[in-house]
Motif scaffolding. Structure first.
Motif, short mmCIF file in Angstrom:
data_model
loop_
_atom_site.label_atom_id
_atom_site.label_comp_id
_atom_site.label_asym_id
_atom_site.label_seq_id
_atom_site.Cartn_x
_atom_site.Cartn_y
_atom_site.Cartn_z
N THR A 74 0.75 -1.26 0.05
CA THR A 74 0.08 0.03 -0.03
C THR A 74 0.95 1.18 -0.05
N TYR A 75 1.97 1.35 0.78
CA TYR A 75 2.68 2.27 0.81
C TYR A 75 3.21 2.62 -0.53
N GLU A 76 3.86 1.59 -1.45
CA GLU A 76 4.25 1.69 -2.77
C GLU A 76 3.27 2.36 -3.68
N ILE A 77 2.01 1.96 -3.57
CA ILE A 77 0.84 2.46 -4.30
C ILE A 77 0.77 4.02 -4.04
N PHE A 78 0.44 4.25 -2.74
CA PHE A 78 0.50 5.65 -2.49
C PHE A 78 1.57 6.56 -2.88
N ALA A 79 2.67 6.03 -2.62
CA ALA A 79 4.01 6.76 -2.71
C ALA A 79 4.19 7.15 -4.42
N SER A 80 3.64 6.13 -5.18
CA SER A 80 3.85 6.58 -6.57
C SER A 80 2.80 7.50 -6.90
N VAL B 169 5.95 2.78 7.68
CA VAL B 169 5.81 1.56 6.77
C VAL B 169 6.31 0.49 7.60
N ALA B 170 5.43 -0.51 7.72
CA ALA B 170 5.79 -1.98 8.31
C ALA B 170 6.17 -2.78 7.35
N THR B 171 7.61 -3.35 7.19
CA THR B 171 8.01 -3.95 6.11
C THR B 171 9.43 -4.41 6.48
N THR B 172 9.70 -5.74 6.12
CA THR B 172 10.93 -6.29 6.34
C THR B 172 11.78 -6.43 4.85
N THR B 173 11.20 -5.89 3.89
CA THR B 173 11.97 -5.90 2.80
C THR B 173 12.59 -4.34 2.33
N LEU B 174 11.75 -3.40 2.66
CA LEU B 174 12.37 -2.08 2.34
C LEU B 174 13.26 -1.65 3.24
N THR B 175 14.44 -1.02 2.82
CA THR B 175 15.47 -0.36 3.73
C THR B 175 15.38 0.93 3.79
#
Length: 205
Positions: free
Chosen positions: A63-69, A91-97
């Motif tokens: 959802t963050y990536e959709i909103f941020a785009s 942003v709750a994530t274990t993949t984005l740094t």
């Protein structure tokens, strides 16, 4: 702050890819964009009311990536864009740094429950989750979501990710508000209310 969830679902409980065909194609999902036909003034009014109560946002990675785009480039006096672009975002994530959207912080790589519990203890009105179904399900398993705005669209898809899937934690809610849009979307608000209670309508022998 209390944590609120605003979630779009179909009559059969699917939350996957309401806004467009490419939002989430996991599992070869063919129905992306199913909410588009139900947009109207009533829907817009409700969403503006919700965003007016926000003091921060908590989003899953997708959802963050959709909103941020989209939202950082929104132009004109848009009340939703102004909130998203100026308020803190987690942003709750274990993949984005890292995250380029101004005001964004990555959390949860080590202990999501601990990080979000700490956010709840901060002063403010609402820490809002929008979409982010997998994150929402994880937090509901720990009773961390205080209130749910459930927008139920009059459509059945038959496949897709469901907000309350098998294995969801048994949870009771208290209904606090409802309305129906001109295109038939039922908007209901529920507050967390502990565990379900059980009884029986069986006739005593």
């Amino acid at each position: 702050m209390k944590i609120t969830l605003t979630q779009f679902v179909t009559l059969d409980g699917v939350y996957q890819a309401p806004g467009g065909p490419e939002e989430d194609t996991t599992g070869a999902f063919p129905h992306g964009g199913w909410s588009f036909a139900f947009d109207d003034e009533d829907f817009g009014t409700f969403m503006t009311e919700v965003f007016d109560r926000a003091d921060a946002f908590l989003l899953g990675r997708r959802t963050y990536e959709i909103f941020a785009s989209f939202w950082p480039t929104a132009t004109g006096p848009d009340p939703i864009a102004s909130r998203l672009n100026t308020l803190p975002k987690y942003v709750a994530t274990t993949t984005l740094t890292g995250a380029d959207w101004k005001g964004t912080r990555i959390i949860g790589a080590d202990d999501l429950v601990k990080d979000i519990t700490a956010l709840k203890e901060q002063p403010g009105r609402e820490l809002q989750i929008h979409g982010s179904g997998a994150l929402a399900s994880s937090l509901m398993a720990h009773d961390l979501i205080d209130s749910v705005n459930l927008l139920t669209f009059p459509v059945v898809l038959g496949t897709g990710k469901r907000l309350f899937a098998d294995g969801a934690r048994p949870t009771a809610f208290r209904h606090t508000a409802s309305r129906v849009t001109s295109k038939g979307v039922t908007i209901s608000t529920y507050d967390l209310n502990g565990r379900p209670t059980y009884g029986s309508f069986a006739t005593e022998q």
